[in-house]
Design a protein around this motif. Structure first.
Motif, mmCIF file in Angstrom:
data_model
loop_
_atom_site.group_PDB
_atom_site.id
_atom_site.type_symbol
_atom_site.label_atom_id
_atom_site.label_comp_id
_atom_site.label_asym_id
_atom_site.label_seq_id
_atom_site.Cartn_x
_atom_site.Cartn_y
_atom_site.Cartn_z
ATOM 1 N N VAL A 176 24.630 57.738 21.848
ATOM 2 C CA VAL A 176 24.839 56.316 20.903
ATOM 3 C C VAL A 176 26.457 56.177 20.549
ATOM 4 C CG1 VAL A 176 24.795 55.403 18.524
ATOM 5 C CG2 VAL A 176 22.678 56.507 19.546
ATOM 6 N N ASN A 177 26.920 55.314 21.067
ATOM 7 C CA ASN A 177 28.408 54.654 21.018
ATOM 8 C C ASN A 177 29.288 55.461 21.994
ATOM 9 O OD1 ASN A 177 27.959 55.555 17.599
ATOM 10 N ND2 ASN A 177 28.214 53.412 18.370
ATOM 11 N N GLY A 178 28.592 56.095 23.077
ATOM 12 C CA GLY A 178 29.249 56.730 24.231
ATOM 13 C C GLY A 178 28.790 57.963 24.883
ATOM 14 N N ASP A 179 28.794 58.351 25.936
ATOM 15 C CA ASP A 179 28.240 59.376 26.451
ATOM 16 C C ASP A 179 28.682 60.850 25.767
ATOM 17 O OD1 ASP A 179 27.202 57.920 28.224
ATOM 18 O OD2 ASP A 179 28.532 58.276 30.007
ATOM 19 N N TRP A 180 27.630 61.450 25.552
ATOM 20 C CA TRP A 180 27.808 62.783 24.816
ATOM 21 C C TRP A 180 28.604 62.609 23.464
ATOM 22 C CZ3 TRP A 180 24.221 65.690 26.778
ATOM 23 C CH2 TRP A 180 24.027 65.499 28.047
ATOM 24 N N ARG A 181 28.352 61.702 22.593
ATOM 25 C CA ARG A 181 29.180 61.433 21.247
ATOM 26 C C ARG A 181 28.745 62.607 20.409
ATOM 27 N NH1 ARG A 181 31.832 57.383 18.433
ATOM 28 N NH2 ARG A 181 32.516 56.852 20.760
ATOM 29 N N GLY A 182 27.393 62.990 20.459
ATOM 30 C CA GLY A 182 26.705 63.976 19.588
ATOM 31 C C GLY A 182 25.794 63.624 18.772
ATOM 32 N N THR A 183 25.214 64.395 18.320
ATOM 33 C CA THR A 183 24.219 64.186 17.339
ATOM 34 C C THR A 183 24.201 64.879 15.904
ATOM 35 O OG1 THR A 183 22.617 65.951 17.899
ATOM 36 C CG2 THR A 183 22.441 63.746 19.249
ATOM 37 N N VAL A 184 23.423 64.096 14.768
ATOM 38 C CA VAL A 184 23.420 64.748 13.324
ATOM 39 C C VAL A 184 22.197 64.431 12.834
ATOM 40 C CG1 VAL A 184 24.670 63.000 12.589
ATOM 41 C CG2 VAL A 184 24.698 65.147 11.343
ATOM 42 N N ILE A 185 21.560 65.171 12.131
ATOM 43 C CA ILE A 185 20.509 64.902 11.192
ATOM 44 C C ILE A 185 20.747 65.492 10.006
ATOM 45 C CG2 ILE A 185 17.973 65.307 10.500
ATOM 46 C CD1 ILE A 185 18.661 63.615 13.302
ATOM 47 N N ALA A 186 20.847 64.663 8.803
ATOM 48 C CA ALA A 186 21.211 65.392 7.563
ATOM 49 C C ALA A 186 20.371 64.517 6.496
ATOM 50 C CB ALA A 186 22.735 64.981 7.089
ATOM 51 N N LYS A 187 20.043 65.384 5.376
ATOM 52 C CA LYS A 187 19.312 65.085 4.270
ATOM 53 C C LYS A 187 20.320 65.409 2.952
ATOM 54 C CE LYS A 187 14.606 65.055 2.296
ATOM 55 N NZ LYS A 187 13.275 65.421 2.531
ATOM 56 N N PHE A 188 20.305 64.700 1.980
ATOM 57 C CA PHE A 188 20.966 64.678 0.880
ATOM 58 C C PHE A 188 19.947 64.598 -0.378
ATOM 59 C CE2 PHE A 188 24.261 63.990 3.861
ATOM 60 C CZ PHE A 188 25.476 64.627 3.467
ATOM 61 N N SER A 189 20.013 65.396 -1.145
ATOM 62 C CA SER A 189 19.205 65.244 -2.511
ATOM 63 C C SER A 189 20.521 65.422 -3.729
ATOM 64 C CB SER A 189 18.095 66.364 -2.550
ATOM 65 O OG SER A 189 17.364 66.357 -3.739
ATOM 66 N N TYR A 190 20.325 64.352 -4.426
ATOM 67 C CA TYR A 190 21.514 64.336 -5.480
ATOM 68 C C TYR A 190 20.936 63.820 -6.806
ATOM 69 C CZ TYR A 190 22.266 59.855 -3.360
ATOM 70 O OH TYR A 190 22.124 58.525 -3.095
ATOM 71 N N HIS A 191 21.905 64.033 -7.816
ATOM 72 C CA HIS A 191 21.839 63.334 -9.013
ATOM 73 C C HIS A 191 23.171 63.870 -9.692
ATOM 74 C CE1 HIS A 191 19.790 62.040 -12.710
ATOM 75 N NE2 HIS A 191 20.369 62.721 -13.425
ATOM 76 N N THR A 192 23.708 62.480 -9.908
ATOM 77 C CA THR A 192 25.173 62.506 -10.444
ATOM 78 C C THR A 192 25.798 62.893 -11.736
ATOM 79 O OG1 THR A 192 25.150 60.055 -10.578
ATOM 80 C CG2 THR A 192 25.828 60.653 -8.542
ATOM 81 N N TYR A 193 26.486 63.271 -11.741
ATOM 82 C CA TYR A 193 26.999 64.124 -13.104
ATOM 83 C C TYR A 193 27.189 62.717 -14.299
ATOM 84 C CZ TYR A 193 29.838 67.145 -16.362
ATOM 85 O OH TYR A 193 30.041 67.633 -17.298
ATOM 86 N N ALA A 194 27.616 61.538 -13.923
ATOM 87 C CA ALA A 194 27.790 60.609 -14.560
ATOM 88 C C ALA A 194 28.183 60.860 -16.064
ATOM 89 C CB ALA A 194 26.399 59.826 -14.778
ATOM 90 N N TRP A 195 29.830 60.836 -16.380
ATOM 91 C CA TRP A 195 30.504 61.096 -17.508
ATOM 92 C C TRP A 195 29.806 62.379 -18.296
ATOM 93 C CZ3 TRP A 195 34.674 59.393 -18.639
ATOM 94 C CH2 TRP A 195 35.280 58.166 -18.448
ATOM 95 N N GLY A 196 29.217 63.501 -17.558
ATOM 96 C CA GLY A 196 29.009 64.637 -18.393
ATOM 97 C C GLY A 196 27.573 64.703 -18.756
ATOM 98 N N ASN A 197 26.552 64.120 -18.213
ATOM 99 C CA ASN A 197 25.095 64.295 -18.584
ATOM 100 C C ASN A 197 24.565 65.605 -18.033
ATOM 101 O OD1 ASN A 197 23.951 61.705 -19.733
ATOM 102 N ND2 ASN A 197 25.295 60.894 -18.287
ATOM 103 N N GLY A 198 25.370 66.445 -17.356
ATOM 104 C CA GLY A 198 25.093 67.850 -17.094
ATOM 105 C C GLY A 198 24.146 68.257 -15.973
ATOM 106 N N ALA A 199 23.080 67.660 -15.776
ATOM 107 C CA ALA A 199 22.085 68.018 -14.619
ATOM 108 C C ALA A 199 22.653 67.371 -13.179
ATOM 109 C CB ALA A 199 20.732 67.515 -15.049
ATOM 110 N N GLY A 200 23.695 67.589 -13.185
ATOM 111 C CA GLY A 200 24.242 66.930 -11.686
ATOM 112 C C GLY A 200 24.274 67.828 -10.643
ATOM 113 N N PHE A 201 24.047 67.499 -9.516
ATOM 114 C CA PHE A 201 23.942 68.397 -8.286
ATOM 115 C C PHE A 201 23.932 67.480 -7.292
ATOM 116 C CE2 PHE A 201 19.557 67.500 -8.875
ATOM 117 C CZ PHE A 201 18.904 67.403 -7.459
ATOM 118 N N LEU A 202 24.326 68.238 -5.988
ATOM 119 C CA LEU A 202 24.440 67.474 -4.670
ATOM 120 C C LEU A 202 24.012 68.533 -3.557
ATOM 121 C CD1 LEU A 202 27.369 64.941 -3.579
ATOM 122 C CD2 LEU A 202 25.767 66.085 -2.154
ATOM 123 N N ASN A 203 22.996 68.576 -3.033
ATOM 124 C CA ASN A 203 22.694 69.508 -2.092
ATOM 125 C C ASN A 203 22.433 68.634 -0.617
ATOM 126 O OD1 ASN A 203 22.400 71.596 -4.184
ATOM 127 N ND2 ASN A 203 20.275 71.079 -4.569
#
Length: 317
Positions: free
Chosen positions: A60-87
């Motif tokens: 995609v976008n050119g020969d041998w540009r490369g591949t990526v598969i990623a999965k993000f699971s997150y809950h934002t901190y939002a002004w200090g609500n505490g249970a924030g994480f980003l995996n």
């Protein structure tokens, strides 16, 4: 029946709308990673947001540009609500093994919760530019925004926070071959031990080929080191014990004991505990042989002195 069908259709539509899929293209330079903004749609539903980003085809976008598969699971901190994480679970690679620039191996260079001092409900993910396309799927509705100097100007100004521009290298916390976790991990294998097939680095991503590398102090109740060639051979009858003159000469020339690494070697390469213990034991055994020799010489001197005194007494009488 019609009402039931309408309810089912409405539920199906809502379910489809709750999952958002699409693609984005990040412009700019191919060797830079640009901030992209993603929303935390699950925050108000009291659940984690899940976002998948990938490109399956390396061409995609050119020969041998490369591949990526990623999965993000997150809950934002939002002004200090505490249970924030980003995996993140990331697997990314460029198929050109001998690429002159190792940055080409990576498509994702880092991420950040953008709500430390705000309630914007967003995270930042730095994605490789150069007209690279990414496909995404989100559990909740998502409208990604790209800050690459083309779609939107740089830098991206985080609300009540710092400004963010492009990156040129991958951040150390990004594992390009697996999991990156923002929290503490507990592996509770009791009957069957927890197993790590690859090398493990603590405080460092570079294990230098060792199974375990620790950048810092280690505290343990007991450490057992297995080693071979234990130096009991020093006590063999055919062992050539160096003379003390030879040892003295080596110390004068090299500044350290024979067979023991110098201070500079230890500084550069560290110390192998098993090997060093064997070397030290060898020196102790050699020292023991020297003491035995000197003790024998001393006993002989005492015997000679006794004989001399007896002869002097006889002569005196």
């Amino acid at each position: 029946m019609k009402k039931l069908i309408m309810v089912l259709l409405l539920f199906a539509c809502l379910k489809v709308r709750a999952q958002n899929a699409g693609s984005i293209t990040v412009g700019g330079d191919l060797d830079k990673f640009y901030p992209t903004l993603w929303t935390d749609g699950g925050w108000s539903s009291n659940t984690a947001s899940v976002l998948e980003i990938g490109r399956s085809s390396t061409h995609v976008n050119g020969d041998w540009r490369g591949t990526v598969i990623a999965k993000f699971s997150y809950h934002t901190y939002a002004w200090g609500n505490g249970a924030g994480f980003l995996n993140a679970d990331v697997t990314q690679v460029n198929n050109l093994e001998n690429t002159p620039n190792d940055r080409n191996r990576n498509f994702i260079a880092g991420w950040r919760d953008a709500t430390i001092r705000s309630g914007s409900g967003s995270i930042i993910i730095w994605l490789r530019g150069g007209g690279t396309t990414y496909y995404y799927k989100s559990l909740y509705a998502n409208a990604p925004v790209v800050y690459d100097g083309v779609a939107n100007p740089l830098p991206f100004q985080e609300e009540n926070g710092p400004a963010h521009s492009y990156k040129t290298t991958k951040d150390p916390y990004v594992n390009s071959d697996g999991m990156s976790r923002s929290g503490t991990a507990y592996f509770n294998g009791v009957v069957t031990p927890n197993y790590f097939a690859g090398d493990v680095g603590v405080g460092t991503p570079d294990t230098k080929g060792y199974k375990l590398a620790v950048n810092g102090k280690i505290r343990a109740q007991e450490i057992k080191v297995e080693t071979a060639n234990w130096p009991d051979y020093v006590f063999a009858k055919d062992y050539a014990l160096p003379s003390l003159k030879e040892t003295e000469k080596h110390i004068q020339e090299k500044g350290h004991l024979p067979g023991i690494p110098s201070a500079q070697e230890v500084k550069n390469n560290g110390v192998d505990l098993g090997e060093m213990n064997a070397k030290l034991l060898k020196k102790i055994e050699e020292l023991t042989l020297y003491l035995i020799q000197k003790d024998k010489e001393l006993e002989q001197v005492k015997a000679d002195n006794k004989q001399t005194r007896e002869m002097l007494l006889k002569m005196k009488k």
